[in-house]
Design a protein around this motif. Sequence first.
Motif, PDB file in Angstrom:
ATOM      1  N   UNK A 151     -50.233 -21.694  26.764  1.00  0.00           N
ATOM      2  CA  UNK A 151     -50.710 -22.132  28.080  1.00  0.00           C
ATOM      3  C   UNK A 151     -52.076 -21.503  28.356  1.00  0.00           C
ATOM      4  N   UNK A 152     -52.190 -20.197  28.059  1.00  0.00           N
ATOM      5  CA  UNK A 152     -53.454 -19.490  28.290  1.00  0.00           C
ATOM      6  C   UNK A 152     -54.577 -20.122  27.475  1.00  0.00           C
ATOM      7  N   UNK A 153     -54.253 -20.461  26.223  1.00  0.00           N
ATOM      8  CA  UNK A 153     -55.272 -21.053  25.345  1.00  0.00           C
ATOM      9  C   UNK A 153     -55.738 -22.398  25.905  1.00  0.00           C
ATOM     10  N   UNK A 154     -54.762 -23.226  26.336  1.00  0.00           N
ATOM     11  CA  UNK A 154     -55.114 -24.545  26.872  1.00  0.00           C
ATOM     12  C   UNK A 154     -55.921 -24.426  28.161  1.00  0.00           C
ATOM     13  N   UNK A 155     -55.645 -23.368  28.936  1.00  0.00           N
ATOM     14  CA  UNK A 155     -56.357 -23.177  30.202  1.00  0.00           C
ATOM     15  C   UNK A 155     -57.643 -22.389  30.012  1.00  0.00           C
ATOM     16  N   UNK A 156     -57.882 -21.928  28.775  1.00  0.00           N
ATOM     17  CA  UNK A 156     -59.074 -21.141  28.449  1.00  0.00           C
ATOM     18  C   UNK A 156     -59.152 -19.861  29.272  1.00  0.00           C
TER      19      UNK A 156
END
Lengths: 205, 205
Positions: free
Chosen positions: B48-53
């Motif tokens: 999730x963090x990666x997708x939200x940058x």
Amino acid sequence: MTSAAPRRRGRPSRTDSADAPAARDRILAAAREEFAERGYDKTSVRGIAKAAEVDPALVHHYFGTKEQVFEASIAGAMGPLLEAPGSIVEGPLDDVGERLARFFFGIWETPATRKALLAIVRSAMNNEAAAGVFRRIVSTQVLRRIAGRLDLPDAELRAELAAAQLVGIVMLRYVIKVEPLASADPEQIIGRVAPVIQAHLAGPQ
Amino acid sequence: MTSAAPRRRGRPSRTDSADAPAARDRILAAAREEFAERGYDKTSVRGIAKAAEVDPALVHHYFGTKEQVFEASIAGAMGPLLEAPGSIVEGPLDDVGERLARFFFGIWETPATRKALLAIVRSAMNNEAAAGVFRRIVSTQVLRRIAGRLDLPDAELRAELAAAQLVGIVMLRYVIKVEPLASADPEQIIGRVAPVIQAHLAGPQ
């Protein structure tokens, strides 16, 4: 004939014909277990073969692809459901709702059947191939047979809306376990649901 | 203040307070996408963090555990549903069934909302933690508010059986896609289902 010989684990001969029905049944039972435990995506023909203590080739020999093993295991688990609609719809139409509701909860309140059916529902939710198998069996073998008896222009839609009432109860009572529905006496639920099934199947236009 | 500076991907400062609401919203949007695409089990806070940058620590900072991110993303996706029961039950009881059915299909026939809701339903089917979150939100925020207005001894069970009719239609129409229900005009379904919801919520004992 080697059927009296002690079984060698893992590699029974494919030509061991006296043992074939037993091996077939064992594969089906293992498939039901595997699909129930792991869901459709994570179940493999190799895993089913291992659980049934047979060669994977034998699974392919009897059933074909994973999708076909799934279809056979669904048909097995749904056996009582698939055989019933005849007897349920054959009686007088004016209490078909109660007969269907009573039959349905009879099946779902039996823990072993419930487990197998829940596995099917979960698989159908998560995998398009599994959903296709479920759709085909439910449509052709359950809903159309019920609808065929109704002799109404929107009989199939009616049968599906009746089924939807029951499927939704499965979700809320057995899967999500919302209270008080999850713990309610089946008789109390049947008392409320039978008139709904009745209205869907045989109510006014 | 660094809000006008170009964003460095992956590692925004946690103290970047002017940007906080945007980051929070971005995390929620990413969470909804991830849960919808992968299901609860396969979604991670890191993903999730990666997708939200953003940094994974920021996800934990705003929401806590994966279960809590899921709960926040459900509450977001179900926003319209959660706000509605008041207005639906506040009108006269003698057409509450039609108001509820019409509102329900209004939401489900909107593709974007449908996608988010389907992801929630799928996750709740497959994971006990996700089922718990779903159960808590649906029970406390939807069903009990409806039941509270009914003033009947078995109001909660009635509300759940009405919900079951709608949940079952979701399964057969949008998930399993059984025909003719999957392609039926929503108005035709509402015409058949509104009286059922009405009977469940306000019919005789």
